[in-house]
Design an enzyme around this catalytic site. Structure first.
Site, short mmCIF file in Angstrom:
data_model
loop_
_atom_site.label_atom_id
_atom_site.label_comp_id
_atom_site.label_asym_id
_atom_site.label_seq_id
_atom_site.Cartn_x
_atom_site.Cartn_y
_atom_site.Cartn_z
N HIS A 168 0.84 -1.22 0.00
CA HIS A 168 0.00 0.00 0.00
C HIS A 168 0.86 1.26 0.00
CE1 HIS A 168 -2.82 -2.66 2.65
NE2 HIS A 168 -2.64 -3.16 1.46
N GLU A 219 -8.40 -7.98 7.07
CA GLU A 219 -7.64 -7.47 5.93
C GLU A 219 -7.07 -8.67 5.17
OE1 GLU A 219 -4.85 -4.28 6.75
OE2 GLU A 219 -4.73 -3.82 4.61
N ASP A 250 -4.45 -9.66 3.83
CA ASP A 250 -3.16 -10.32 4.11
C ASP A 250 -3.28 -11.35 5.23
OD1 ASP A 250 -3.60 -7.94 5.59
OD2 ASP A 250 -1.49 -7.74 6.11
N HIS A 293 -5.50 -1.53 13.31
CA HIS A 293 -5.74 -0.27 12.65
C HIS A 293 -7.01 -0.26 11.79
CE1 HIS A 293 -4.02 -1.63 8.56
NE2 HIS A 293 -4.23 -2.70 9.31
N ASP A 340 -1.93 -7.35 13.82
CA ASP A 340 -1.07 -6.29 13.28
C ASP A 340 -0.26 -5.56 14.37
OD1 ASP A 340 -1.46 -6.53 10.55
OD2 ASP A 340 -3.19 -5.21 10.52
N HIS A 391 2.79 -10.15 11.59
CA HIS A 391 3.90 -9.84 10.68
C HIS A 391 5.21 -9.88 11.46
CE1 HIS A 391 1.22 -8.47 7.47
NE2 HIS A 391 0.63 -7.65 8.31
FE1 FEO Z 1 -4.17 -4.79 8.65
FE2 FEO Z 1 -1.52 -6.93 8.28
O1 FEO Z 1 -3.22 -6.22 7.91
#
Ligand code: FEO
Length: 387
Positions: A25, A81, A83, A144, A163, A222
């Site tokens: 993004h 989301e 991902d 978020h 996240d 992540h």
């Molecule tokens: Fe808000 Fe890692 O997606």
């Protein structure tokens, strides 16, 4: 066959490692990323989060290296989301598992992306027993997205934080003590600056809600798992959410024929004269997502643009647009630039920074054509007097 990685007794990492992603993004992910997913084996078997769709086969292979995938009873979707949810339709097809997600927003978002896969609604503080182990759910809205939640494994004191506390960092290792800690912390800073920064009040609420938990491991969605350095990632979040910015400066600019660049250096001299550390960041060679990490941690922001066709440079406009979205607070600013005629860009830059409620350090710094040494010395002197 790709293998799951054991991270604790009966708990495995089964996520995807994306060594090649370089843009998320508009955020430059120079170290790649991971889409973490965790398998918890008890009397019931739970999977925490899906992965980005192209990593579905990797996730399935990793799960299948430990169990028969059809035995999964529950899938916890901490965040819709894509991902973290892209593999859910395939996982649902293979397992028939119930998908637990926050209500109302997790249900709404997953339905929006994938249709009705049959969702179980989670409300604040709900629990789900797996037998000997218990999952407890905490909504963390707007950290978020509206649907975000985190999951706590009570008996093992593990927080699956999605996240929050993440960083975009692809590695074959899973734990903070197995990787370069400085690089990991640098990526965690960058992640906060580019993902979490607009939501500081919501992050404060989330941290408060979790403050009474004993946390021995943080498993984000992540990057690496925090185990030996939980204090360090917590300190990053504590410092940023308490606005402990450094007494330093960021000078961001683009330049056509080096005039604005010379002004940037003159402004740097002003900061140096007051023993304020500064960094010069040319937009031609620095990515805006790296610049944001510096801006987040600085008190002063100088932005320079020459005038091009009655406007600021497109690179500067893109930076200011990105800055506005991430909305770091409480900066003092300088708008500067050179021009041949017109000279509109400097006021345009200033208006954008005032729109963020930043406080001007001085009047607009404008130079026509090429600044002489005398003009540059005057710029340095004028700004130094205001610092
Ligand atoms: Fe808000 Fe890692 O997606």
């Amino acid at each position: 066959m790709k293998q799951a990685q054991k991270i604790a007794d009966n708990i495995y990492f089964v996520g995807g490692v994306d060594y090649n992603v370089r843009n998320f993004h508009g955020y430059s992910t120079d170290k790649g990323s991971t889409y973490n997913s965790y398998l918890i084996i008890d009397e019931k078997i739970a999977l925490i989060d899906g992965v980005k769709e192209p990593f579905t086969d990797e996730q399935i292979e990793k799960i299948s290296s430990v169990i028969d995938i059809s035995k999964i009873d529950y899938i916890i979707s901490n965040h819709a989301e894509p991902d973290h949810s892209g593999s859910l339709p395939k996982l649902k097809e293979l397992t028939g598992a119930e998908i637990y997600t926050s209500f109302p927003n997790g249900v709404k978002d997953l339905k929006g992306y994938y249709g009705d896969l049959g969702y179980k609604e989670i409300k604040p503080n709900d629990t789900l027993s797996l037998g000997k182990k218990t999952l407890r759910f905490f909504p963390t809205p707007m950290v978020h997205w509206p649907d975000n939640m985190v999951t706590y494994l009570e008996e093992d004191h593990i927080l699956f934080s999605n996240d929050a506390f993440g960083e975009h960092y692809a590695t074959s290792k899973r734990f903070d003590f197995e990787v370069d800690l400085n690089e990991t912390l640098k990526q965690a800073d960058k992640y906060f600056a580019n993902i979490v920064l607009p939501y500081i009040p919501q992050t404060v609420n989330a941290l408060k809600a979790l403050s009474n938990l004993q946390i021995d491991m943080i498993c984000p969605s992540h990057g690496v798992i925090w185990k030996d350095h939980i204090d360090k990632i917590m300190k990053i979040y504590d410092d940023i959410t308490n606005y402990r910015d450094g007494e330093n400066a960021v000078i961001v600019y683009d330049s056509m024929w080096h005039s604005t660049e010379k002004m940037a250096y003159a402004i740097g001299n002003a900061f140096a004269s007051k023993n304020i550390s500064y960094v010069l960041l040319d937009l031609k060679t620095n990515h805006i997502s790296d610049i944001m990490t510096q801006v987040m941690k600085s008190k002063y922001l100088a932005v320079g643009s020459p005038t091009l066709n009655n406007n600021m440079m497109p690179t500067v406009a893109a930076f200011l647009c990105y800055l506005k979205g991430l909305n770091p607070k409480n900066k003092k600013f300088i708008a500067f630039g050179s021009y041949g005629w017109g000279g509109q860009s400097i006021k345009q830059v200033s208006d954008e920074l005032e729109g963020l409620k930043y406080e001007p350090i001085c009047d607009l710094i404008k130079v026509q054509y090429n600044p002489t040494n005398e003009v540059l010395e005057n710029i340095t002197k004028t700004i130094a007097e205001k610092l």
